[in-house]
Design an enzyme around this catalytic site. Sequence first.
Site, PDB file in Angstrom:
ATOM      1  N   ASP A   1     -14.294 -21.535  25.756  1.00 47.80           N
ATOM      2  CA  ASP A   1     -14.196 -20.262  26.470  1.00 47.80           C
ATOM      3  C   ASP A   1     -15.545 -19.904  27.087  1.00 47.80           C
ATOM      4  OD1 ASP A   1     -15.232 -19.871  23.834  1.00 47.80           O
ATOM      5  OD2 ASP A   1     -14.829 -17.725  23.963  1.00 47.80           O
TER       6      ASP A   1
ATOM      7  N   GLU B   1     -15.124 -18.372  21.022  1.00 49.55           N
ATOM      8  CA  GLU B   1     -16.461 -18.161  20.455  1.00 49.55           C
ATOM      9  C   GLU B   1     -17.125 -16.923  21.043  1.00 49.55           C
ATOM     10  OE1 GLU B   1     -20.855 -18.501  20.054  1.00 49.55           O
ATOM     11  OE2 GLU B   1     -19.648 -18.404  21.885  1.00 49.55           O
TER      12      GLU B   1
END
Length: 428
Positions: free
Chosen positions: A75, A139
């Site tokens: 991400d 994350e």
Amino acid sequence: MTLQEEAVRLLQQLLRLNTVNPPGNETLAAELLRDYLEASGVTVELYGRVPERMNLVARLPGGDGPSLCLLSHTDTVVADAADWSRDPWSGDLAEDHVWGRGALDMKNQVAASAVAIASLAREGFTPPGDLVFVAAADEEVGENYGLQWLCAEHPDAVRVDYAINEGGGERVQFGDRAFYLCAAAEKMSSPFRVLVHGRSGHASMPGIADNALVKAAPLIEKLATYRPEASVGPEVAGFLTAVLGEQPPPDQVLERLAAVDQLAVETIEPLLSFTLSPTMISASERRNVVPGTCELIVDRRLLPGQTPEDVEPVVRSILGDGSSYDLETIERFGGTRSPLDTPLWRAISDWVEETDPGAKVAPLCCSGFTDSHWLREAFGTVAYGFFPMRTMSADLAARLIHSADERTHVDDLALGVDFLRSAARSLG
């Protein structure tokens, strides 16, 4: 095709996938990586709380030696195309740089890790212990879709002895000596809320009210100007030994480093103590209403091993009389460390000395949060943040991460592949 060309191509494909978190949509990256890895004979599993946010775990089975994880996340943070010179999701290759959101944080390391394990698989390499590649979701925000969830729900898939993650690897020059920074620990992010109490009233008659916003002002100043007593943890001690050749007393550290390089001062200053940064404030929603309460958010970063409870008495002593405010810890993330005297640390040091003669590794404590925390907390994994970068300057990279025109140099990408392949061979 060379491994550098392979890594560049894979990185371009990853950058063309919009995995901005939220919403994430990391499955796009997980499926791309699965197809790439399986073509090289690597075993791959996808795990996820929801179908659109899958985590990839790839494995190259090894012997009875220690297992190693190449840890990464797919991400990214948001990008405003209006601020960029190129489309943030173009994956353009221009002047030896690959452009796009995530090129430094951290799809470059995702691509390099995938190419490292795929190329070793094609060569028939059997690692000393299992070689695992994790491309985790979530994350950047941390809403329990990524590695935290994997450790809790699928521990056998991600239980490893060692891990290499983001958080370090920059080549820096202090005086006439070169160092590669390696993150062996991270501070705890433990923000807190101060709710200041007053009495509301009409803004045209301020004398009969008790303005909570005004009462918050001196508290903000006290928090912003407080400087805790310096202390030297093992990571800073190792850094000082590498850079200065000795460990000066804590109150002399910054002065000694200033004689070497200002960058060394900026690197170490936030690691000598916990830090307090007032960052958000909210009070009245109407300009003609004196606020009866005022909420202040303070970003507090604690040294590894410290807890909010350890420093709360200090915070309260800074704020003074507690009758006019409430203090509440909002959350706690991070605050873990790994030892420095390990086979993986020696492997990193050996690689640096072989690849860049004269350069040394210097340990560092990461001031932010990484997924290394979850492996350390769940399994006692020795996790280091190290992805080498020597062509792009550390100063430029720091300005580009989470900012416009993020890009990575192709030579640094190839360097990362070389390091990760070397690390996979090193633990036998």
